[in-house]
Write an enzyme that holds these catalytic residues in place. Structure first.
Site, PDB file in Angstrom:
ATOM      1  N   LYS A   1       0.563  -1.122  -0.060  1.00 24.01           N
ATOM      2  CA  LYS A   1       0.004   0.160  -0.066  1.00 24.01           C
ATOM      3  C   LYS A   1       0.910   1.304   0.140  1.00 24.01           C
ATOM      4  O   LYS A   1       0.554   2.279  -0.674  1.00 24.01           O
ATOM      5  CB  LYS A   1      -1.063  -0.031   1.170  1.00 24.01           C
ATOM      6  CG  LYS A   1      -2.043  -0.992   1.097  1.00 24.01           C
ATOM      7  CD  LYS A   1      -2.848  -1.420   2.250  1.00 24.01           C
ATOM      8  CE  LYS A   1      -3.924  -2.386   2.120  1.00 24.01           C
ATOM      9  NZ  LYS A   1      -4.970  -2.542   3.297  1.00 24.01           N
TER      10      LYS A   1
ATOM     11  N   GLN B   1      -4.936  -1.553   9.778  1.00 27.51           N
ATOM     12  CA  GLN B   1      -4.621  -2.792   9.087  1.00 27.51           C
ATOM     13  C   GLN B   1      -5.315  -3.976  10.032  1.00 27.51           C
ATOM     14  O   GLN B   1      -5.109  -3.906  11.392  1.00 27.51           O
ATOM     15  CB  GLN B   1      -3.302  -3.165   8.688  1.00 27.51           C
ATOM     16  CG  GLN B   1      -2.820  -4.242   7.755  1.00 27.51           C
ATOM     17  CD  GLN B   1      -3.614  -4.288   6.404  1.00 27.51           C
ATOM     18  OE1 GLN B   1      -3.605  -3.279   5.857  1.00 27.51           O
ATOM     19  NE2 GLN B   1      -3.803  -5.490   6.067  1.00 27.51           N
TER      20      GLN B   1
ATOM     21  N   ASP C   1     -11.521   2.898   4.577  1.00 27.23           N
ATOM     22  CA  ASP C   1     -11.642   1.385   4.295  1.00 27.23           C
ATOM     23  C   ASP C   1     -12.804   1.117   4.305  1.00 27.23           C
ATOM     24  O   ASP C   1     -13.437  -0.121   3.903  1.00 27.23           O
ATOM     25  CB  ASP C   1     -11.048   0.627   5.351  1.00 27.23           C
ATOM     26  CG  ASP C   1      -9.572  -0.092   5.086  1.00 27.23           C
ATOM     27  OD1 ASP C   1      -9.232  -0.602   4.038  1.00 27.23           O
ATOM     28  OD2 ASP C   1      -8.812  -0.433   6.213  1.00 27.23           O
TER      29      ASP C   1
END
Ligand code: NAD
Ligand code: L34
Length: 294
Positions: free
Chosen positions: A51, A95, A118
């Site tokens: 990422k 994450q 997200d």
């Protein structure tokens, strides 16, 4: 035909890069993403590094905030609040998975929906369900984009989604059943949505019979070899979301060797959904930036 997520993601990164260069040329600041990672789970470290690299390539400023695995839920929550209140940050992600002593729901619920790139907060999920402007979680957004770029329409198709997680299965099923006029930014030309969706999970009976009636199968179970050739109708489209390491090798949930000859389209692992997930995060970050700066 192989659905080449790696190639499509690179194309989209090129488009994003041009958009961000145009912002700079107009004297504007670039979007800024923060990525919070707890502990050193090797898969998470790889994904987060991918990422960061993708952000650098398109010109998104990215900061990694790494905490040791012993961090308390309280400290992580205060980091989330800090990021919520930091005007220089357009979006951030935490994450997953988190260590067992930290409640993922508590952390996800604390994220400001406008910075939730997200798309995992209850606010964004609820807005997606109602067809309101929202941020869509990265993997379903990426799969939708992959289908769109290969002009695989979903209207009237029977789509079977295997897996009911908050991060993939549930939001994927919602996007597919949605009326397309309600679709949100980032949508490409093909008519996506309007599918008849069946969601399967670990308690589903006779998965084989259900899958055999599917025009499109999306597998997100985390079980190598789950989808076998006998479960797939000739000419179906198969999207493999699973990421498993078997004897040091990266494989999906699909018995690729035997399913591929029957499928009209199939996404590989690696090089399928994974790179699309990452590029969708970049698209979500640019979307949050535009909302934030308007
Ligand atoms: P999860 O791991 O939280 O849960 C698995 C889901 O699959 C559950 O809903 C369960 O009911 C279902 N399931 C498990 N075994 C089954 C079976 N035999 N038959 C029917 N259903 C079954 O789900 P997740 O977080 O969506 O992850 C699923 C997989 O996708 C994992 O391998 C994960 O690493 C991968 N993943 C990949 C990406 C990507 O970008 N490529 C993104 C997210 C997750
Ligand atoms: N908060 N947690 C949050 N957001 C996410 O969107 C994720 N996910 C999943 C795990 N936890 C998360 C990801 O980013 C899975 N995931 C992810 C991201 C990238 C890749 C796979 C999963 C990826 O880059 N896959 C490559 C291979 C990578 C490798 O070599 O291991 C591929 O080609 O599939």
């Amino acid at each position: 035909m192989i659905l080449d997520g790696k190639k499509i993601a690179a194309e989209i990164r090129g488009e994003l890069r041009a958009q961000i260069e145009a912002l700079q040329a107009a004297g504007k600041r670039v979007p800024k993403l923060a990525i919070v990672i707890v502990g050193e789970n090797p898969a998470s470290v790889t994904y987060v590094n991918n990422k960061m690299k993708a952000c650098a390539e398109v010109g998104i400023e990215a900061v990694k905030i790494a905490y040791p695995v012993e961090i308390t839920e309280q400290t992580l929550l205060s980091e989330v609040h800090k990021l919520n209140n930091d005007p220089s940050i357009d979006g951030f992600i935490v994450q997953l998975p988190l260590p067992d002593h930290i409640c993922e729901t508590t952390i996800m619920c604390a994220i400001d929906r406008r910075k939730d790139v997200d798309g995992l907060t209850p606010e964004n999920v609820g807005r997606t369900v109602q067809g309101l402007p929202s941020i869509i979680s990265a993997t379903p957004r990426g799969i939708r984009e992959l289908l769109a770029r290969y002009q695989i329409a979903t209207e009237g198709k029977h789509v079977v989604v295997i897996g009911r997680s908050n991060i993939v299965g549930k939001p994927m099923a919602i996007l597919l059943m949605q009326r397309p006029y309600l679709s949100l930014p980032g949508m490409s030309a093909a008519s996506l949505g309007d599918a008849t969706v069946t969601i399967c999970h670990s308690k589903t009976r006779d998965l084989t019979a259900i899958c055999r009636t599917a025009d499109i199968i999306i597998v997100a179970a985390g079980s190598p070899g789950l989808l076998t050739a006998e479960m797939v109708k000739e000419g179906a489209t198969v999207i493999d979301v699973g990421i498993n390491r078997v004897n040091g090798k990266l494989v999906g949930d699909v018995d690729f060797e035997h399913v591929a000859p029957k499928a009209a389209y199939i996404s590989p692992v690696p090089g399928g959904v994974g790179p699309m997930t990452i590029v969708s995060l970049l698209q979500n970050t640019l979307q949050a930036y535009h909302e934030h700066t308007r």
